[in-house]
Design a protein around this motif. Sequence first.
Motif, PDB file in Angstrom:
ATOM      1  N   THR A  20     -64.851   6.626  77.452  1.00 20.94           N
ATOM      2  CA  THR A  20     -64.776   5.209  76.905  1.00 20.94           C
ATOM      3  C   THR A  20     -65.723   5.416  75.563  1.00 20.94           C
ATOM      4  OG1 THR A  20     -64.386   4.276  79.084  1.00 20.94           O
ATOM      5  CG2 THR A  20     -65.150   3.018  77.478  1.00 20.94           C
ATOM      6  N   ALA A  21     -66.849   6.014  75.757  1.00 21.55           N
ATOM      7  CA  ALA A  21     -67.681   6.061  74.772  1.00 21.55           C
ATOM      8  C   ALA A  21     -67.133   6.989  73.709  1.00 21.55           C
ATOM      9  CB  ALA A  21     -69.180   6.667  74.998  1.00 21.55           C
ATOM     10  N   ALA A  22     -66.516   8.014  73.926  1.00 22.60           N
ATOM     11  CA  ALA A  22     -65.716   8.797  72.913  1.00 22.60           C
ATOM     12  C   ALA A  22     -64.677   7.992  72.030  1.00 22.60           C
ATOM     13  CB  ALA A  22     -65.433  10.050  73.578  1.00 22.60           C
ATOM     14  N   GLU A  23     -63.773   7.392  73.023  1.00 23.07           N
ATOM     15  CA  GLU A  23     -62.970   6.543  72.227  1.00 23.07           C
ATOM     16  C   GLU A  23     -63.538   5.530  71.560  1.00 23.07           C
ATOM     17  OE1 GLU A  23     -60.521   5.431  75.658  1.00 23.07           O
ATOM     18  OE2 GLU A  23     -59.257   7.206  75.549  1.00 23.07           O
ATOM     19  N   ALA A  24     -64.707   4.714  72.068  1.00 24.07           N
ATOM     20  CA  ALA A  24     -65.166   3.657  71.024  1.00 24.07           C
ATOM     21  C   ALA A  24     -65.605   4.154  69.639  1.00 24.07           C
ATOM     22  CB  ALA A  24     -66.377   3.033  71.952  1.00 24.07           C
ATOM     23  N   ALA A  25     -65.949   5.441  69.679  1.00 27.76           N
ATOM     24  CA  ALA A  25     -66.573   5.829  68.467  1.00 27.76           C
ATOM     25  C   ALA A  25     -65.355   6.436  67.538  1.00 27.76           C
ATOM     26  CB  ALA A  25     -67.580   7.213  68.754  1.00 27.76           C
ATOM     27  N   LEU A  26     -64.214   6.404  67.932  1.00 24.34           N
ATOM     28  CA  LEU A  26     -63.071   6.814  66.866  1.00 24.34           C
ATOM     29  C   LEU A  26     -62.826   5.894  65.975  1.00 24.34           C
ATOM     30  CD1 LEU A  26     -60.656   8.373  69.586  1.00 24.34           C
ATOM     31  CD2 LEU A  26     -62.223   9.494  68.019  1.00 24.34           C
ATOM     32  N   ASP A  27     -62.380   6.109  64.775  1.00 26.44           N
ATOM     33  CA  ASP A  27     -61.951   4.879  63.862  1.00 26.44           C
ATOM     34  C   ASP A  27     -60.450   4.321  64.226  1.00 26.44           C
ATOM     35  OD1 ASP A  27     -59.993   6.774  63.156  1.00 26.44           O
ATOM     36  OD2 ASP A  27     -60.750   7.475  61.337  1.00 26.44           O
ATOM     37  N   ASP A  28     -60.366   3.115  63.572  1.00 25.88           N
ATOM     38  CA  ASP A  28     -59.147   2.444  63.760  1.00 25.88           C
ATOM     39  C   ASP A  28     -58.032   3.300  63.725  1.00 25.88           C
ATOM     40  OD1 ASP A  28     -60.815   0.310  63.902  1.00 25.88           O
ATOM     41  OD2 ASP A  28     -60.160  -0.605  62.376  1.00 25.88           O
ATOM     42  N   ALA A  29     -57.568   4.038  62.751  1.00 32.00           N
ATOM     43  CA  ALA A  29     -56.596   4.751  62.387  1.00 32.00           C
ATOM     44  C   ALA A  29     -56.198   5.551  63.570  1.00 32.00           C
ATOM     45  CB  ALA A  29     -56.920   5.402  60.975  1.00 32.00           C
TER      46      ALA A  29
ATOM     47  N   VAL B 220     -52.716   3.737  76.161  1.00 31.69           N
ATOM     48  CA  VAL B 220     -53.448   2.249  76.646  1.00 31.69           C
ATOM     49  C   VAL B 220     -54.880   2.175  76.457  1.00 31.69           C
ATOM     50  CG1 VAL B 220     -53.289   0.514  78.403  1.00 31.69           C
ATOM     51  CG2 VAL B 220     -51.512   1.740  78.284  1.00 31.69           C
ATOM     52  N   ARG B 221     -55.446   3.159  76.840  1.00 32.88           N
ATOM     53  CA  ARG B 221     -56.915   3.005  76.539  1.00 32.88           C
ATOM     54  C   ARG B 221     -57.222   3.117  75.038  1.00 32.88           C
ATOM     55  NH1 ARG B 221     -59.124   7.957  80.060  1.00 32.88           N
ATOM     56  NH2 ARG B 221     -57.501   8.937  78.814  1.00 32.88           N
ATOM     57  N   ALA B 222     -56.454   3.659  74.281  1.00 33.87           N
ATOM     58  CA  ALA B 222     -56.799   3.623  72.784  1.00 33.87           C
ATOM     59  C   ALA B 222     -56.743   2.041  72.491  1.00 33.87           C
ATOM     60  CB  ALA B 222     -56.084   4.492  72.182  1.00 33.87           C
ATOM     61  N   TYR B 223     -55.626   1.572  72.893  1.00 36.65           N
ATOM     62  CA  TYR B 223     -55.233   0.110  72.480  1.00 36.65           C
ATOM     63  C   TYR B 223     -56.334  -0.826  73.045  1.00 36.65           C
ATOM     64  CZ  TYR B 223     -52.935  -4.168  70.944  1.00 36.65           C
ATOM     65  OH  TYR B 223     -52.534  -5.552  70.436  1.00 36.65           O
ATOM     66  N   GLU B 224     -56.803  -0.515  74.260  1.00 34.75           N
ATOM     67  CA  GLU B 224     -57.885  -1.397  74.821  1.00 34.75           C
ATOM     68  C   GLU B 224     -59.163  -1.310  73.771  1.00 34.75           C
ATOM     69  OE1 GLU B 224     -56.800  -0.864  79.575  1.00 34.75           O
ATOM     70  OE2 GLU B 224     -58.395   0.282  78.708  1.00 34.75           O
TER      71      GLU B 224
ATOM     72  N   VAL C  83     -51.029 -12.504  69.651  1.00 37.55           N
ATOM     73  CA  VAL C  83     -51.174 -11.594  68.486  1.00 37.55           C
ATOM     74  C   VAL C  83     -51.537 -10.332  69.009  1.00 37.55           C
ATOM     75  CG1 VAL C  83     -52.908 -10.891  66.764  1.00 37.55           C
ATOM     76  CG2 VAL C  83     -52.018 -13.130  67.025  1.00 37.55           C
ATOM     77  N   PHE C  84     -52.396 -10.203  70.124  1.00 36.20           N
ATOM     78  CA  PHE C  84     -52.578  -8.835  70.697  1.00 36.20           C
ATOM     79  C   PHE C  84     -51.425  -8.213  71.348  1.00 36.20           C
ATOM     80  CE2 PHE C  84     -57.083  -9.570  69.584  1.00 36.20           C
ATOM     81  CZ  PHE C  84     -57.361  -8.306  69.037  1.00 36.20           C
ATOM     82  N   LEU C  85     -50.681  -9.301  72.090  1.00 37.76           N
ATOM     83  CA  LEU C  85     -49.438  -8.947  72.876  1.00 37.76           C
ATOM     84  C   LEU C  85     -48.359  -8.408  72.035  1.00 37.76           C
ATOM     85  CD1 LEU C  85     -49.213 -11.374  75.832  1.00 37.76           C
ATOM     86  CD2 LEU C  85     -49.667  -9.001  76.194  1.00 37.76           C
ATOM     87  N   THR C  86     -48.138  -9.324  71.048  1.00 36.55           N
ATOM     88  CA  THR C  86     -47.059  -8.950  70.010  1.00 36.55           C
ATOM     89  C   THR C  86     -47.673  -7.523  69.387  1.00 36.55           C
ATOM     90  OG1 THR C  86     -46.661 -11.201  69.564  1.00 36.55           O
ATOM     91  CG2 THR C  86     -45.978  -9.652  67.812  1.00 36.55           C
ATOM     92  N   ALA C  87     -48.776  -7.207  69.068  1.00 37.44           N
ATOM     93  CA  ALA C  87     -49.306  -6.140  68.211  1.00 37.44           C
ATOM     94  C   ALA C  87     -48.881  -4.973  69.056  1.00 37.44           C
ATOM     95  CB  ALA C  87     -50.674  -6.239  67.817  1.00 37.44           C
ATOM     96  N   TRP C  88     -48.936  -4.891  70.506  1.00 39.03           N
ATOM     97  CA  TRP C  88     -48.973  -3.855  71.190  1.00 39.03           C
ATOM     98  C   TRP C  88     -47.413  -3.751  71.374  1.00 39.03           C
ATOM     99  CZ3 TRP C  88     -50.431   0.236  73.384  1.00 39.03           C
ATOM    100  CH2 TRP C  88     -49.858   0.799  74.661  1.00 39.03           C
ATOM    101  N   ARG C  89     -46.586  -4.678  71.314  1.00 40.09           N
ATOM    102  CA  ARG C  89     -44.998  -4.207  71.354  1.00 40.09           C
ATOM    103  C   ARG C  89     -44.555  -3.713  70.067  1.00 40.09           C
ATOM    104  NH1 ARG C  89     -44.493 -10.085  73.617  1.00 40.09           N
ATOM    105  NH2 ARG C  89     -44.977  -9.889  75.775  1.00 40.09           N
TER     106      ARG C  89
END
Length: 187
Positions: free
Chosen positions: A6-15, A26-30, A61-67
């Motif tokens: 989780t900490a490693a994913e939190a450090a990743l950039d948006d892209a 799913v974890r990246a989207y979370e 917005v988040f549900l639509t973005a995921w889809r």
Amino acid sequence: MTRTATAAEAALDDATLAGRARDGDVRAYEQLVLRYQGPMFRLAAKMLADRAEAEDVTQEVFLTAWRRMGQLQDDSAFAGWLYRATTNRCLNVIRSRQLPADVDPDTTASRTDTHPEHAAQVNGQLAALTAALQRLTPEQRACWLLREVHGRSYEEIGEIVGTNTTAVRGRIARARAQLAEVMKPWR
């Protein structure tokens, strides 16, 4: 999922997170949701002045973005994409209303302060600002909030609301002038 993952994913950039989310991670989207749910909710709450509507808009917005992650062509544009979706959804809600919105009691509720006079003054200022924001046109309110509260550039705001930077500057200037006039008694 481990705490280290989780900490490693939190450090990743948006892209990077958006690219992984588009591939079904799913974890990246979370992580993206955790990163942007607060700013999107605050934007919606200020635009709509209604906590329940803001929560609904943010969730939609988040549900639509995921889809629609597969439609995002530039992973680094994820934040702008979310701001645009949230702003447009809020504008649609405002346009669909029959009556003007009341001031959100959650945003104007009294806050604790060690000095009651100061707390009363701050609460009064916040209530006046919230009411003044509701008197702006929805487009002016969106531009002002995106610039002054969320720190977006004029170009980003133009992309979010679907207009050019000249129109954005004009809307923000009119909003600032109107807000300055309304807030004059509080100086």
